[in-house]
Write a protein that holds these residues in place. Structure first.
Motif, PDB file in Angstrom:
ATOM      1  N   THR A  75       0.899   0.821   7.173  1.00  0.00           N
ATOM      2  CA  THR A  75       1.289  -0.326   6.347  1.00  0.00           C
ATOM      3  C   THR A  75       0.120  -1.264   6.101  1.00  0.00           C
ATOM      4  O   THR A  75      -0.002  -1.840   5.012  1.00  0.00           O
ATOM      5  CB  THR A  75       2.431  -1.099   7.039  1.00  0.00           C
ATOM      6  OG1 THR A  75       3.502  -0.203   7.339  1.00  0.00           O
ATOM      7  CG2 THR A  75       2.954  -2.206   6.137  1.00  0.00           C
ATOM      8  N   ALA A  76      -0.748  -1.410   7.097  1.00  0.00           N
ATOM      9  CA  ALA A  76      -1.840  -2.376   7.001  1.00  0.00           C
ATOM     10  C   ALA A  76      -2.819  -2.051   5.881  1.00  0.00           C
ATOM     11  O   ALA A  76      -3.443  -2.961   5.323  1.00  0.00           O
ATOM     12  CB  ALA A  76      -2.578  -2.459   8.336  1.00  0.00           C
ATOM     13  N   VAL A  77      -2.967  -0.771   5.545  1.00  0.00           N
ATOM     14  CA  VAL A  77      -3.963  -0.395   4.531  1.00  0.00           C
ATOM     15  C   VAL A  77      -3.348  -0.176   3.161  1.00  0.00           C
ATOM     16  O   VAL A  77      -4.064   0.115   2.201  1.00  0.00           O
ATOM     17  CB  VAL A  77      -4.725   0.879   4.962  1.00  0.00           C
ATOM     18  CG1 VAL A  77      -5.486   0.626   6.251  1.00  0.00           C
ATOM     19  CG2 VAL A  77      -3.778   2.063   5.116  1.00  0.00           C
ATOM     20  N   LEU A  78      -2.022  -0.286   3.054  1.00  0.00           N
ATOM     21  CA  LEU A  78      -1.362  -0.147   1.756  1.00  0.00           C
ATOM     22  C   LEU A  78      -1.182  -1.534   1.156  1.00  0.00           C
ATOM     23  O   LEU A  78      -0.549  -2.395   1.745  1.00  0.00           O
ATOM     24  CB  LEU A  78      -0.001   0.551   1.909  1.00  0.00           C
ATOM     25  CG  LEU A  78      -0.045   1.996   2.411  1.00  0.00           C
ATOM     26  CD1 LEU A  78       1.367   2.541   2.576  1.00  0.00           C
ATOM     27  CD2 LEU A  78      -0.841   2.881   1.447  1.00  0.00           C
ATOM     28  N   GLY A  79      -1.724  -1.746   0.016  1.00  0.00           N
ATOM     29  CA  GLY A  79      -1.698  -3.063  -0.595  1.00  0.00           C
ATOM     30  C   GLY A  79      -0.299  -3.527  -0.954  1.00  0.00           C
ATOM     31  O   GLY A  79       0.545  -2.755  -1.407  1.00  0.00           O
ATOM     32  N   GLY A  80      -0.040  -4.820  -0.746  1.00  0.00           N
ATOM     33  CA  GLY A  80       1.226  -5.421  -1.138  1.00  0.00           C
ATOM     34  C   GLY A  80       2.400  -5.044  -0.274  1.00  0.00           C
ATOM     35  O   GLY A  80       3.551  -5.209  -0.679  1.00  0.00           O
ATOM     36  N   ARG A  81       2.154  -4.547   0.949  1.00  0.00           N
ATOM     37  CA  ARG A  81       3.242  -4.150   1.838  1.00  0.00           C
ATOM     38  C   ARG A  81       3.364  -5.148   2.985  1.00  0.00           C
ATOM     39  O   ARG A  81       2.372  -5.694   3.462  1.00  0.00           O
ATOM     40  CB  ARG A  81       3.021  -2.749   2.400  1.00  0.00           C
ATOM     41  CG  ARG A  81       2.907  -1.693   1.309  1.00  0.00           C
ATOM     42  CD  ARG A  81       4.192  -1.606   0.486  1.00  0.00           C
ATOM     43  NE  ARG A  81       4.037  -0.728  -0.646  1.00  0.00           N
ATOM     44  CZ  ARG A  81       4.178   0.593  -0.587  1.00  0.00           C
ATOM     45  NH1 ARG A  81       4.480   1.153   0.578  1.00  0.00           N
ATOM     46  NH2 ARG A  81       4.025   1.332  -1.646  1.00  0.00           N
ATOM     47  N   SER A  82       4.598  -5.351   3.435  1.00  0.00           N
ATOM     48  CA  SER A  82       4.859  -6.259   4.546  1.00  0.00           C
ATOM     49  C   SER A  82       4.951  -5.467   5.843  1.00  0.00           C
ATOM     50  O   SER A  82       5.682  -4.471   5.918  1.00  0.00           O
ATOM     51  CB  SER A  82       6.162  -7.028   4.314  1.00  0.00           C
ATOM     52  OG  SER A  82       6.556  -7.711   5.486  1.00  0.00           O
ATOM     53  N   SER A  83       4.227  -5.916   6.854  1.00  0.00           N
ATOM     54  CA  SER A  83       4.273  -5.240   8.152  1.00  0.00           C
ATOM     55  C   SER A  83       5.665  -5.342   8.766  1.00  0.00           C
ATOM     56  O   SER A  83       6.090  -4.464   9.507  1.00  0.00           O
ATOM     57  CB  SER A  83       3.244  -5.858   9.101  1.00  0.00           C
ATOM     58  OG  SER A  83       1.942  -5.639   8.619  1.00  0.00           O
ATOM     59  N   PHE A  84       6.402  -6.415   8.439  1.00  0.00           N
ATOM     60  CA  PHE A  84       7.734  -6.592   9.005  1.00  0.00           C
ATOM     61  C   PHE A  84       8.740  -5.638   8.371  1.00  0.00           C
ATOM     62  O   PHE A  84       9.509  -4.969   9.048  1.00  0.00           O
ATOM     63  CB  PHE A  84       8.203  -8.037   8.823  1.00  0.00           C
ATOM     64  CG  PHE A  84       7.579  -8.997   9.796  1.00  0.00           C
ATOM     65  CD1 PHE A  84       8.015  -9.063  11.112  1.00  0.00           C
ATOM     66  CD2 PHE A  84       6.546  -9.826   9.403  1.00  0.00           C
ATOM     67  CE1 PHE A  84       7.441  -9.931  12.011  1.00  0.00           C
ATOM     68  CE2 PHE A  84       5.956 -10.701  10.297  1.00  0.00           C
ATOM     69  CZ  PHE A  84       6.401 -10.756  11.605  1.00  0.00           C
ATOM     70  N   SER A  85       8.744  -5.570   7.055  1.00  0.00           N
ATOM     71  CA  SER A  85       9.769  -4.775   6.369  1.00  0.00           C
ATOM     72  C   SER A  85       9.419  -3.292   6.302  1.00  0.00           C
ATOM     73  O   SER A  85      10.317  -2.447   6.283  1.00  0.00           O
ATOM     74  CB  SER A  85       9.984  -5.311   4.947  1.00  0.00           C
ATOM     75  OG  SER A  85       8.782  -5.224   4.194  1.00  0.00           O
ATOM     76  N   ASP A  86       8.137  -2.958   6.266  1.00  0.00           N
ATOM     77  CA  ASP A  86       7.732  -1.560   6.128  1.00  0.00           C
ATOM     78  C   ASP A  86       7.205  -0.949   7.416  1.00  0.00           C
ATOM     79  O   ASP A  86       7.345   0.246   7.645  1.00  0.00           O
ATOM     80  CB  ASP A  86       6.654  -1.423   5.044  1.00  0.00           C
ATOM     81  CG  ASP A  86       7.174  -1.761   3.654  1.00  0.00           C
ATOM     82  OD1 ASP A  86       8.311  -1.375   3.361  1.00  0.00           O
ATOM     83  OD2 ASP A  86       6.454  -2.415   2.889  1.00  0.00           O
ATOM     84  N   GLY A  87       6.576  -1.760   8.268  1.00  0.00           N
ATOM     85  CA  GLY A  87       5.974  -1.219   9.475  1.00  0.00           C
ATOM     86  C   GLY A  87       6.966  -0.900  10.567  1.00  0.00           C
ATOM     87  O   GLY A  87       6.690  -0.077  11.441  1.00  0.00           O
ATOM     88  N   PHE A  88       8.124  -1.537  10.526  1.00  0.00           N
ATOM     89  CA  PHE A  88       9.137  -1.287  11.552  1.00  0.00           C
ATOM     90  C   PHE A  88      10.272  -0.433  10.978  1.00  0.00           C
ATOM     91  O   PHE A  88      10.343  -0.204   9.783  1.00  0.00           O
ATOM     92  CB  PHE A  88       9.689  -2.610  12.089  1.00  0.00           C
ATOM     93  CG  PHE A  88       8.677  -3.388  12.895  1.00  0.00           C
ATOM     94  CD1 PHE A  88       8.508  -3.130  14.241  1.00  0.00           C
ATOM     95  CD2 PHE A  88       7.887  -4.353  12.299  1.00  0.00           C
ATOM     96  CE1 PHE A  88       7.570  -3.825  14.984  1.00  0.00           C
ATOM     97  CE2 PHE A  88       6.949  -5.053  13.030  1.00  0.00           C
ATOM     98  CZ  PHE A  88       6.786  -4.794  14.371  1.00  0.00           C
ATOM     99  N   GLY A  89      11.132   0.029  11.865  1.00  0.00           N
ATOM    100  CA  GLY A  89      12.226   0.908  11.447  1.00  0.00           C
ATOM    101  C   GLY A  89      11.941   2.373  11.685  1.00  0.00           C
ATOM    102  O   GLY A  89      12.828   3.218  11.552  1.00  0.00           O
ATOM    103  N   LEU A  90      10.681   2.689  12.072  1.00  0.00           N
ATOM    104  CA  LEU A  90      10.333   4.089  12.295  1.00  0.00           C
ATOM    105  C   LEU A  90      11.088   4.683  13.472  1.00  0.00           C
ATOM    106  O   LEU A  90      11.494   5.849  13.432  1.00  0.00           O
ATOM    107  CB  LEU A  90       8.816   4.226  12.537  1.00  0.00           C
ATOM    108  CG  LEU A  90       7.938   4.315  11.302  1.00  0.00           C
ATOM    109  CD1 LEU A  90       7.789   2.942  10.665  1.00  0.00           C
ATOM    110  CD2 LEU A  90       6.575   4.862  11.651  1.00  0.00           C
ATOM    111  N   ILE A  91      11.287   3.886  14.520  1.00  0.00           N
ATOM    112  CA  ILE A  91      11.984   4.407  15.700  1.00  0.00           C
ATOM    113  C   ILE A  91      13.441   4.680  15.368  1.00  0.00           C
ATOM    114  O   ILE A  91      14.022   5.675  15.811  1.00  0.00           O
ATOM    115  CB  ILE A  91      11.866   3.418  16.871  1.00  0.00           C
ATOM    116  CG1 ILE A  91      10.402   3.128  17.177  1.00  0.00           C
ATOM    117  CG2 ILE A  91      12.562   3.974  18.103  1.00  0.00           C
ATOM    118  CD1 ILE A  91       9.587   4.351  17.482  1.00  0.00           C
ATOM    119  N   GLY A  92      14.049   3.792  14.572  1.00  0.00           N
ATOM    120  CA  GLY A  92      15.428   4.021  14.156  1.00  0.00           C
ATOM    121  C   GLY A  92      15.571   5.302  13.359  1.00  0.00           C
ATOM    122  O   GLY A  92      16.533   6.066  13.536  1.00  0.00           O
TER     123      GLY A  92
END
Length: 231
Positions: free
Chosen positions: A196-213
């Motif tokens: 997520t950190a290297v993809l422009g315009g992405r939020s670490s909160f909304s896109d970086g989490f949820g992987l474990i679920g």
């Protein structure tokens, strides 16, 4: 360095002390187990605290930075296939190393008298996690709402539950739980945050989490499919 060690010790004490106090109170006022057994428990508590402290330090020093570094580097290669392929490989290998998965596989193998081979069970769980870690990476890249992916996964679980042998249904849900263990969680989370950190315009909160679920859906489906194969 001293501050990190102090914080780590405090985390371990906060994690282990409550259950220790409960067992001590039960021993003193209710159960009265043999003191040899109780002394082994106290020795085990000390060993758990030492091991947990070392593990947490290892996660902070090695697993989290490496996961974020890999997650940040893969998208820079410019190939979606490259990213998804290594997401699959990492999801598979991390799950194979997860001790909680091996505990579950051992118990299932023991209770079933070897009918459900532990290695086959671990293999299906690892493949399930790997597939859904890959889908999670694809969701981040394609910017898909996580609710749609979760809903699709759980609908598929519901459908398969009608065809899975009754003995395998509870095992499948336990498999989903044990994959959220101390090795899998930090690495996969760090991997997602790095991507997520290297993809422009992405939020670490909304896109970086949820992987474990998402990753926990995979082993449920994997064990259900294994149950259908065994039946």
């Amino acid at each position: 360095m001293y501050k990190d060690i102090k914080e780590g010790l405090l985390e371990v004490i906060q994690a282990v002390l409550p259950i220790t106090l409960v067992v001590v109170l039960l021993q003193v006022f209710l159960i009265s187990m043999p003191w040899l057994l109780f002394s082994r428990f106290l020795i085990g508590v000390v060993m758990v605290m030492i091991g947990l402290f070392l593990f947490l330090q290892g996660v902070k020093i090695g697993l989290l930075p490496m996961g974020e570094a890999i997650g940040a580097e893969l998208p820079k290669r410019g190939s979606l296939f490259f990213l998804l392929f290594f997401a699959f490989i990492l999801g598979f290998t991390v799950t194979m190393a997860e001790p909680d998965v091996r505990v579950l596989a051992h118990q299932v193998d023991f209770v079933s008298d070897g009918f459900v081979n532990r290695n086959i069970l671990i293999l299906f769980v690892a493949i399930g996690v790997a597939v859904f870690v890959t889908l999670a990476m694809l969701r981040i890249v394609m910017n898909l709402p996580i609710a749609y992916v979760l809903a699709g996964g759980y609908v598929l679980i519901l459908v398969l539950s009608f065809f899975t042998p009754a003995d395998f249904v509870p095992i499948s849900f336990d498999a989903g739980g044990v994959t959220t263990g101390p090795v899998t969680v930090p690495f996969i989370l760090a991997l997602g945050l790095g991507v997520t950190a290297v993809l422009g315009g992405r939020s670490s909160f909304s896109d970086g989490f949820g992987l474990i679920g998402l990753a926990s859906i995979g082993p449920v489906l994997g064990v259900m499919i294994l149950g259908i194969i065994y039946s």
